[in-house]
Design an enzyme around this catalytic site. Structure first.
Site, PDB file in Angstrom:
ATOM      1  N   ILE A   1       0.836  -1.201   0.000  1.00 53.31           N
ATOM      2  CA  ILE A   1       0.000   0.000   0.000  1.00 53.31           C
ATOM      3  C   ILE A   1       0.869   1.249   0.000  1.00 53.31           C
ATOM      4  O   ILE A   1       0.609   2.206  -0.743  1.00 53.31           O
ATOM      5  CB  ILE A   1      -0.954  -0.003   1.208  1.00 53.31           C
ATOM      6  CG1 ILE A   1      -1.885  -1.212   1.131  1.00 53.31           C
ATOM      7  CG2 ILE A   1      -1.757   1.288   1.269  1.00 53.31           C
ATOM      8  CD1 ILE A   1      -2.686  -1.465   2.391  1.00 53.31           C
TER       9      ILE A   1
ATOM     10  N   ARG B   1      -4.096   2.096  10.489  1.00 49.98           N
ATOM     11  CA  ARG B   1      -4.664   1.598  11.745  1.00 49.98           C
ATOM     12  C   ARG B   1      -4.848   2.767  12.705  1.00 49.98           C
ATOM     13  O   ARG B   1      -3.959   3.603  12.879  1.00 49.98           O
ATOM     14  CB  ARG B   1      -3.736   0.558  12.387  1.00 49.98           C
ATOM     15  CG  ARG B   1      -3.732  -0.791  11.678  1.00 49.98           C
ATOM     16  CD  ARG B   1      -5.053  -1.519  11.862  1.00 49.98           C
ATOM     17  NE  ARG B   1      -5.100  -2.835  11.224  1.00 49.98           N
ATOM     18  CZ  ARG B   1      -5.561  -3.057  10.009  1.00 49.98           C
ATOM     19  NH1 ARG B   1      -6.002  -2.042   9.273  1.00 49.98           N
ATOM     20  NH2 ARG B   1      -5.586  -4.280   9.505  1.00 49.98           N
TER      21      ARG B   1
ATOM     22  N   ASP C   1      -9.060   7.536   7.810  1.00 50.58           N
ATOM     23  CA  ASP C   1      -9.981   6.472   7.424  1.00 50.58           C
ATOM     24  C   ASP C   1     -10.119   5.444   8.542  1.00 50.58           C
ATOM     25  O   ASP C   1     -10.929   4.529   8.441  1.00 50.58           O
ATOM     26  CB  ASP C   1      -9.495   5.782   6.142  1.00 50.58           C
ATOM     27  CG  ASP C   1     -10.520   4.793   5.602  1.00 50.58           C
ATOM     28  OD1 ASP C   1     -11.683   5.213   5.410  1.00 50.58           O
ATOM     29  OD2 ASP C   1     -10.174   3.614   5.389  1.00 50.58           O
TER      30      ASP C   1
ATOM     31  N   GLU D   1     -12.677   2.816  16.845  1.00 51.67           N
ATOM     32  CA  GLU D   1     -13.683   2.661  15.797  1.00 51.67           C
ATOM     33  C   GLU D   1     -14.577   1.437  15.949  1.00 51.67           C
ATOM     34  O   GLU D   1     -15.682   1.397  15.397  1.00 51.67           O
ATOM     35  CB  GLU D   1     -13.015   2.615  14.425  1.00 51.67           C
ATOM     36  CG  GLU D   1     -12.218   1.351  14.153  1.00 51.67           C
ATOM     37  CD  GLU D   1     -11.558   1.379  12.781  1.00 51.67           C
ATOM     38  OE1 GLU D   1     -11.851   0.475  11.990  1.00 51.67           O
ATOM     39  OE2 GLU D   1     -10.761   2.297  12.510  1.00 51.67           O
TER      40      GLU D   1
ATOM     41  N   HIS E   1     -13.495   3.781   7.653  1.00 56.66           N
ATOM     42  CA  HIS E   1     -12.714   2.601   7.262  1.00 56.66           C
ATOM     43  C   HIS E   1     -13.211   2.058   5.919  1.00 56.66           C
ATOM     44  O   HIS E   1     -13.489   0.863   5.761  1.00 56.66           O
ATOM     45  CB  HIS E   1     -12.795   1.515   8.338  1.00 56.66           C
ATOM     46  CG  HIS E   1     -11.570   0.645   8.402  1.00 56.66           C
ATOM     47  ND1 HIS E   1     -10.999   0.242   9.575  1.00 56.66           N
ATOM     48  CD2 HIS E   1     -10.805   0.103   7.419  1.00 56.66           C
ATOM     49  CE1 HIS E   1      -9.942  -0.511   9.325  1.00 56.66           C
ATOM     50  NE2 HIS E   1      -9.800  -0.605   8.005  1.00 56.66           N
TER      51      HIS E   1
END
Length: 331
Positions: free
Chosen positions: A155, A234, A258, A263, A296
């Site tokens: 990524i 994360r 994100d 979360e 996310h």
């Protein structure tokens, strides 16, 4: 061969059915996540395919093993929520999907940065109120900036290509150096060097004990004034309270998040209204025009969802047939 798949969403169902038909293997679909209430549904199956944000606890894993299922295939990358002791104690074979679509995550990361730099949230608000003026909301240009990428896995590297395509200077930090990037001289030796040089910090690291809340008050103090923070990786990488302080002081110009450290149980939930969201720190961030919060969703593309489902099913089939799989995770 009998496989059970937990937590299957409606958007995943067509790809699961496609795989099942192509392989001639029936897959038991369970809409609920794997937990203490659903674990006994796995009895009689050869393997389980799962995806969830809440922990894979020792209690659940022990019970899963008691039910005869020790082939476990995750439809995602992260394994930080898996109880490693229970995995080893019960002899589990575990796989993940390490690269369902690095480009999907990289593309959203850079999209959000460009929205921040070009002040589009502010202009959206102004135009909704009939205000079509420019000033004082003048923009910055990415091609004039240095982007510091933390972690250069699939990524991180995908994001770097996009940043470079915009003409930005890219530097990177990683404990493990990619040989090709090493040749390009992109790496700095320490995070402190990256903090000191970067106008934008783009996080792409997994969550570990060593990097928990790595962006804290001390880290922000080492950064350039008016730095931009991007976190599609994360939530645990950022100390939320420290970020809020850095935003309040102006040290951080803005952030695109994100992920969020608290979360679980909040993201991918419809609370009916903004006021009903049960997290004041998250609402604090969401109210700011210089902070973009997404729940996310960086991974959430058709390509990525298909790959997550079908790669995980392939992994589980391999484990059942051979006891090994190419994406096996070692604990």
């Amino acid at each position: 061969m009998k496989i059970i798949a937990y937590g299957i969403r409606d958007d995943e169902q067509p790809y699961l059915e496609q795989w099942s038909q192509q392989q001639g293997i029936a897959v038991k679909v369970v809409k609920e996540l794997l937990d203490e209430q659903t674990v006994d549904l796995a009895k009689g199956y050869d393997g389980a395919v799962v995806y969830q944000q809440k922990p894979y606890t020792a209690t659940v894993l022990d019970r899963l093993a008691e039910n005869g299922v020790t082939n476990l295939s995750l439809r995602n990358v992260g394994v930080d929520n898996v109880d490693a002791d229970a995995i080893k104690r019960n002899g589990f074979k575990v796989t993940n999907v390490p690269a369902y679509s690095p480009e999907a995550i990289a593309e959203l990361t850079v999209t959000q940065l460009m929205r921040l730099l070009r002040r589009t949230p502010t202009f959206d608000r102004k135009q909704a109120n009939g205000d079509l003026t420019w000033a004082p909301d003048i923009a910055d240009e990415l091609n004039k900036m240095t982007v510091g990428v933390v972690a250069t896995g699939r990524i991180g590297r995908a994001a770097m290509k996009i940043y470079q395509g915009f003409g930005a200077k890219v530097i990177a930090y990683d404990v493990f150096h990619n040989p090709e990037l090493e040749k390009q001289g992109i790496y700095v030796d320490t995070l402190d060097e990256l903090y000191a040089q970067a106008d934008v910090i783009s996080l792409h690291a997994p969550a570990t004990k060593d990097n928990n809340k790595m962006l804290n008050d001390a880290a922000f103090a080492k950064m350039k004034d008016r730095v931009w923070i991007l976190n599609p990786a994360r939530g645990a990488l950022i100390d939320t309270d420290a970020l809020i302080r850095a935003l309040d002081s102006g040290k951080v110009a803005g952030a695109a998040l994100d992920v969020y450290e608290d979360e679980v149980g909040i993201f991918n939930t419809d609370f009916g209204s903004f006021d009903a969201i049960p997290d004041e720190r998250l609402k604090n961030l969401m109210k700011r025009e210089n902070v973009l919060v997404t729940p996310h969703i960086a991974f959430y593309t058709k390509t990525a969802v298909k790959n997550m489902v079908q790669y995980a099913l392939n992994n589980n089939k391999q484990l059942i047939e051979t006891g090994q799989a190419e994406n096996e995770v070692t604990f």
